[in-house]
Scaffold this motif. Structure first.
Motif, PDB file in Angstrom:
ATOM      1  N   PHE A   1       6.677   2.290   5.689  1.00 34.55           N
ATOM      2  CA  PHE A   1       7.448   2.661   5.064  1.00 34.55           C
ATOM      3  C   PHE A   1       7.779   3.664   5.541  1.00 34.55           C
ATOM      4  O   PHE A   1       6.254   4.651   5.226  1.00 34.55           O
ATOM      5  N   ALA A   2       8.131   5.080   5.422  1.00 32.05           N
ATOM      6  CA  ALA A   2       8.821   6.178   5.415  1.00 32.05           C
ATOM      7  C   ALA A   2       7.582   6.494   4.359  1.00 32.05           C
ATOM      8  O   ALA A   2       7.966   6.518   2.963  1.00 32.05           O
ATOM      9  N   GLN A   3       6.950   7.919   3.975  1.00 29.21           N
ATOM     10  CA  GLN A   3       6.845   8.898   3.458  1.00 29.21           C
ATOM     11  C   GLN A   3       7.436   9.813   3.052  1.00 29.21           C
ATOM     12  O   GLN A   3       7.526  11.232   4.261  1.00 29.21           O
TER      13      GLN A   3
ATOM     14  N   LEU B   1      19.182  -3.228 -10.053  1.00 33.25           N
ATOM     15  CA  LEU B   1      17.566  -3.562  -9.388  1.00 33.25           C
ATOM     16  C   LEU B   1      17.373  -2.866  -8.469  1.00 33.25           C
ATOM     17  O   LEU B   1      16.836  -2.390  -7.487  1.00 33.25           O
ATOM     18  N   GLY B   2      18.609  -2.014  -8.269  1.00 35.29           N
ATOM     19  CA  GLY B   2      19.038  -0.478  -7.445  1.00 35.29           C
ATOM     20  C   GLY B   2      18.287   0.260  -8.676  1.00 35.29           C
ATOM     21  O   GLY B   2      18.178   0.286  -9.199  1.00 35.29           O
ATOM     22  N   SER B   3      17.576   1.510  -7.206  1.00 37.01           N
ATOM     23  CA  SER B   3      16.811   2.302  -8.447  1.00 37.01           C
ATOM     24  C   SER B   3      17.339   3.315  -7.843  1.00 37.01           C
ATOM     25  O   SER B   3      18.196   3.961  -6.884  1.00 37.01           O
ATOM     26  N   PRO B   4      17.124   4.597  -9.717  1.00 39.96           N
ATOM     27  CA  PRO B   4      18.131   5.595  -9.356  1.00 39.96           C
ATOM     28  C   PRO B   4      18.076   6.899  -8.534  1.00 39.96           C
ATOM     29  O   PRO B   4      18.515   7.957  -8.489  1.00 39.96           O
ATOM     30  N   ARG B   5      16.716   7.218  -7.929  1.00 33.32           N
ATOM     31  CA  ARG B   5      15.259   8.119  -7.817  1.00 33.32           C
ATOM     32  C   ARG B   5      14.064   7.334  -6.670  1.00 33.32           C
ATOM     33  O   ARG B   5      14.335   6.120  -6.707  1.00 33.32           O
ATOM     34  N   ARG B   6      14.091   7.755  -5.896  1.00 34.48           N
ATOM     35  CA  ARG B   6      12.616   7.317  -5.479  1.00 34.48           C
ATOM     36  C   ARG B   6      11.696   7.450  -6.344  1.00 34.48           C
ATOM     37  O   ARG B   6      11.347   8.111  -7.429  1.00 34.48           O
ATOM     38  N   ALA B   7      10.673   6.880  -5.537  1.00 32.68           N
ATOM     39  CA  ALA B   7       9.510   6.653  -6.298  1.00 32.68           C
ATOM     40  C   ALA B   7       8.651   7.586  -6.218  1.00 32.68           C
ATOM     41  O   ALA B   7       8.260   8.506  -5.260  1.00 32.68           O
ATOM     42  N   ILE B   8       7.937   8.782  -7.690  1.00 32.20           N
ATOM     43  CA  ILE B   8       7.324   8.991  -7.450  1.00 32.20           C
ATOM     44  C   ILE B   8       5.177   8.651  -7.542  1.00 32.20           C
ATOM     45  O   ILE B   8       5.009   7.801  -8.102  1.00 32.20           O
ATOM     46  N   VAL B   9       4.531   9.100  -6.469  1.00 35.41           N
ATOM     47  CA  VAL B   9       3.763   8.116  -5.897  1.00 35.41           C
ATOM     48  C   VAL B   9       2.594   8.933  -6.286  1.00 35.41           C
ATOM     49  O   VAL B   9       2.641   9.946  -7.002  1.00 35.41           O
ATOM     50  N   TRP B  10       1.212   8.236  -6.057  1.00 38.02           N
ATOM     51  CA  TRP B  10       0.432   8.660  -6.403  1.00 38.02           C
ATOM     52  C   TRP B  10      -0.325  10.022  -6.700  1.00 38.02           C
ATOM     53  O   TRP B  10      -0.966  10.693  -6.640  1.00 38.02           O
ATOM     54  N   GLN B  11       0.253  10.284  -5.123  1.00 36.84           N
ATOM     55  CA  GLN B  11      -1.060  11.332  -4.364  1.00 36.84           C
ATOM     56  C   GLN B  11       0.122  12.890  -5.342  1.00 36.84           C
ATOM     57  O   GLN B  11      -0.643  14.284  -4.801  1.00 36.84           O
ATOM     58  N   ASP B  12       0.882  12.502  -5.644  1.00 43.58           N
ATOM     59  CA  ASP B  12       2.238  13.552  -5.892  1.00 43.58           C
ATOM     60  C   ASP B  12       1.304  14.592  -7.378  1.00 43.58           C
ATOM     61  O   ASP B  12       1.316  14.202  -7.898  1.00 43.58           O
TER      62      ASP B  12
ATOM     63  N   GLY C   1       3.001  19.080  -2.218  1.00 47.71           N
ATOM     64  CA  GLY C   1       2.247  18.894  -3.432  1.00 47.71           C
ATOM     65  C   GLY C   1       3.445  17.815  -3.592  1.00 47.71           C
ATOM     66  O   GLY C   1       2.622  17.124  -4.664  1.00 47.71           O
ATOM     67  N   TRP C   2       4.906  17.996  -3.215  1.00 43.65           N
ATOM     68  CA  TRP C   2       5.605  16.095  -3.918  1.00 43.65           C
ATOM     69  C   TRP C   2       5.303  15.303  -2.466  1.00 43.65           C
ATOM     70  O   TRP C   2       5.439  15.388  -1.598  1.00 43.65           O
ATOM     71  N   VAL C   3       4.826  14.062  -3.234  1.00 40.94           N
ATOM     72  CA  VAL C   3       4.844  12.555  -2.364  1.00 40.94           C
ATOM     73  C   VAL C   3       5.704  12.181  -3.214  1.00 40.94           C
ATOM     74  O   VAL C   3       5.999  11.874  -4.266  1.00 40.94           O
ATOM     75  N   GLU C   4       7.011  11.185  -2.086  1.00 41.19           N
ATOM     76  CA  GLU C   4       7.543  10.024  -2.938  1.00 41.19           C
ATOM     77  C   GLU C   4       8.119   8.729  -1.873  1.00 41.19           C
ATOM     78  O   GLU C   4       7.935   9.432  -0.445  1.00 41.19           O
ATOM     79  N   HIS C   5       8.578   8.305  -1.860  1.00 40.69           N
ATOM     80  CA  HIS C   5       8.442   7.212  -1.760  1.00 40.69           C
ATOM     81  C   HIS C   5      10.007   6.626  -2.026  1.00 40.69           C
ATOM     82  O   HIS C   5      10.895   6.433  -3.041  1.00 40.69           O
ATOM     83  N   VAL C   6      11.081   5.875  -1.144  1.00 41.74           N
ATOM     84  CA  VAL C   6      12.559   4.819  -1.327  1.00 41.74           C
ATOM     85  C   VAL C   6      12.060   3.481  -1.705  1.00 41.74           C
ATOM     86  O   VAL C   6      11.484   2.670  -1.132  1.00 41.74           O
ATOM     87  N   PRO C   7      12.359   2.910  -3.341  1.00 36.29           N
ATOM     88  CA  PRO C   7      11.240   1.666  -3.887  1.00 36.29           C
ATOM     89  C   PRO C   7      12.346   0.535  -2.044  1.00 36.29           C
ATOM     90  O   PRO C   7      12.010  -0.383  -2.061  1.00 36.29           O
TER      91      PRO C   7
ATOM     92  N   GLY D   1       0.701  -1.171   0.005  1.00 33.51           N
ATOM     93  CA  GLY D   1      -0.173  -0.043  -0.031  1.00 33.51           C
ATOM     94  C   GLY D   1       1.060   1.187  -0.274  1.00 33.51           C
ATOM     95  O   GLY D   1       2.256   1.385  -0.523  1.00 33.51           O
ATOM     96  N   THR D   2       0.665   2.218   0.547  1.00 33.68           N
ATOM     97  CA  THR D   2       0.693   3.164   0.111  1.00 33.68           C
ATOM     98  C   THR D   2       1.491   3.833   1.455  1.00 33.68           C
ATOM     99  O   THR D   2       2.879   4.511   0.757  1.00 33.68           O
TER     100      THR D   2
END
Length: 488
Positions: free
Chosen positions: A32-34, A89-100, A40-46, A9-10
């Motif tokens: 996990f952290a928000q 399989l590492g991520s170069p940036r945070r995920a941009i969340v649907w709420q963003d 207005g920006w919302v991100e997650h660390v994959p 989930g989110t």
């Protein structure tokens, strides 16, 4: 036989073990952290999503006979975009969340394409969806995007990312219920659209392969995933999974999930039904023989997240569960109205520039009034959506964490004027993933067998004595919504 269901989930990951009777016999959960780098920006660390997945599954599997597991089901927050290196399989940036909401201006710039986008996708041109997020990365992070274009970085939704991690990069897939939320999927053809990929500048080679919602051949790699070698036999976006988990298999059957946001879905069968009233046309699920089923959806961005804000932001409740008891200490909100447009307004208003608004405060206002106004706001928001349905609202099946709140369920029934039905298990998002995987792995052989496992826990009937007051409260809410619009 049992299924391990993962609900990413989110705000956290839930893992459920579901037996052949459709009962949840074990669960684990890990938050996990928000991250909110700008308003207005919302991100997650994959990586944090992945670690939360592992920990939630470890907890759920304690004391479970692993040899009884026959498959895994996955459901996930939709529209959130993840990039990862296909090799490491590492991520170069945070995920941009649907709420963003960072792409609101981009959507305005692309307004000339709105009609064509809606025609192909059944969606609106809104920051909610994935493609504008990818276009933003391409514009603002060209070095990262160059590695997407070259094929080094994969692009996907959270389900795609988790499956890549669980299979050590062997599979890069998604399903129609997630793909149809990207603005890159042709809803009627059931395939990625080259026209839309060109419009948003997304290379089709970076996107996942489309697979059915159950019965696929993916298998987890034990060294990557808790020493388990199991088929990932079912998958769906969270709201479609909840529709499936509520056994809404017939045209016209509807459910509302109270989660971070709230989402009303109505099964429309084999034909995508279009709405001019702010609802979205969406894929529900695709069978192994390729048959697509569709739904109409009303997406409300902030409901449970508003209660979380009371807890974490204002710190006026100690837990989300405490909100019912506090709200029940007063008989009304005493004129206080809270419009929780903390990330803009979704259906049916669709205003990314709306902002959270609290009206009607007096010297006599207490935290109980504000907490009750928050629960009332959730019921009002759902009524906003239900009022736009092309068919009269019938009994509404509810699920999600806040569905355990009796006061909210009664407020909802009173606002809608129809019964609200709560099932034995309100975690129907994860349950739907389990049902899909169970179909794929042979635990159940038909929709009828799954329907037989659904059990009613409580029905909340609307109280005719409060109908006039409910309508007056809703009228006041509607005035408050207008004041919240176009604020940013």
């Amino acid at each position: 036989m049992s299924i391990l269901a993962i609900d990413a989930g989110t705000t956290g990951v839930t893992a459920l073990v579901v037996d052949a009777e459709g009962a949840i016999v074990a669960r684990g959960y890990q938050e996990f952290a928000q991250h909110f780098p700008r308003p207005g920006w919302v991100e997650h660390v994959p990586e944090e999503i992945w670690q939360a997945t592992l920990e939630a599954c470890r907890v759920a599997l304690r004391g479970i006979d692993r040899t009884d597991l026959v498959g895994i089901g996955i459901t996930n927050q939709r529209e959130t975009v993840v990039l990862w290196d296909r090799e490491t399989l590492g991520s170069p940036r945070r995920a941009i969340v649907w709420q963003d909401r960072r792409t609101a201006s981009l959507c305005t710039e692309m307004a000339a394409h709105e009609e064509r986008v809606r025609e192909l996708t059944g969606l609106r041109l809104d920051p909610y969806f994935s493609a504008t997020k990818l276009a933003w990365i391409a514009e603002h992070e060209p070095h990262t995007w160059a590695l997407v274009a070259s094929g080094r970085y994969a692009v996907g939704t959270v389900d795609s990312y988790l499956i890549a991690r669980m299979t050590r990069g062997t599979w890069h897939v998604t399903d129609a219920s997630n793909a149809c939320r990207t603005l890159l999927f042709d809803l009627e053809l059931g395939a990625w659209s080259e026209e839309l990929c060109d419009l948003f500048g997304v290379p089709t080679d970076a996107l996942p392969e489309l697979v059915p919602n159950w019965g696929t051949a993916m298998v987890t790699e034990p060294r990557a995933f808790l020493d388990l070698r199991l088929p990932i036999a079912g998958m769906a976006g969270d709201q479609q999974a909840a529709l499936f988990g509520q056994a809404c298999f017939e045209v016209g059957e509807a459910k509302c999930t109270y989660g971070t946001g709230s989402f009303i879905l109505v099964n429309t069968g084999a034909t995508p039904e279009r709405s001019d009233a702010g609802l979205l046309s969406t894929a529900a699920w695709r069978s192994p023989d390729g048959e697509l089923s569709y739904a109409l959806e009303g997406s409300i961005f902030v409901t449970g997240a508003a209660v979380q804000w009371l807890r974490d932001g204002l710190q006026i409740v100690g837990s989300a569960a405490e909100s019912e008891a506090i709200a029940a200490t007063v008989t009304s909100s005493d004129g206080v109205v809270f419009v929780p447009a903390l990330t803009g307004l979704g259906a049916p208003h669709w205003d990314p520039d709306a902002r959270g608004t609290i009206l009607g405060l007096t010297r006599g206002t207490t935290r109980a009034h504000l907490v009750r106004a928050t629960l009332e706001a959730i019921a009002f928001e759902v009524r906003d959506v239900m009022a736009t349905l092309p068919m009269p609202p019938g009994p509404l099946k509810v699920d999600g964490g806040a569905a355990a709140n009796d006061l909210l369920c009664q407020l909802q029934a009173d606002q809608l004027g129809v019964p609200v039905s709560r099932p034995r298990f309100v975690e129907t998002t994860g349950l739907g993933a389990a049902f899909l995987a169970g179909l794929g792995a042979g635990v159940w052989s038909s929709f009828d067998e799954i329907r037989d496992t659904w059990a009613l826990a409580a029905t909340f009937e609307p109280d005719p004595a409060v109908r006039a007051q409910a309508d007056a409260d809703y009228a006041r809410w509607s005035r408050a919504v207008e004041r919240a619009k176009a604020w940013a």
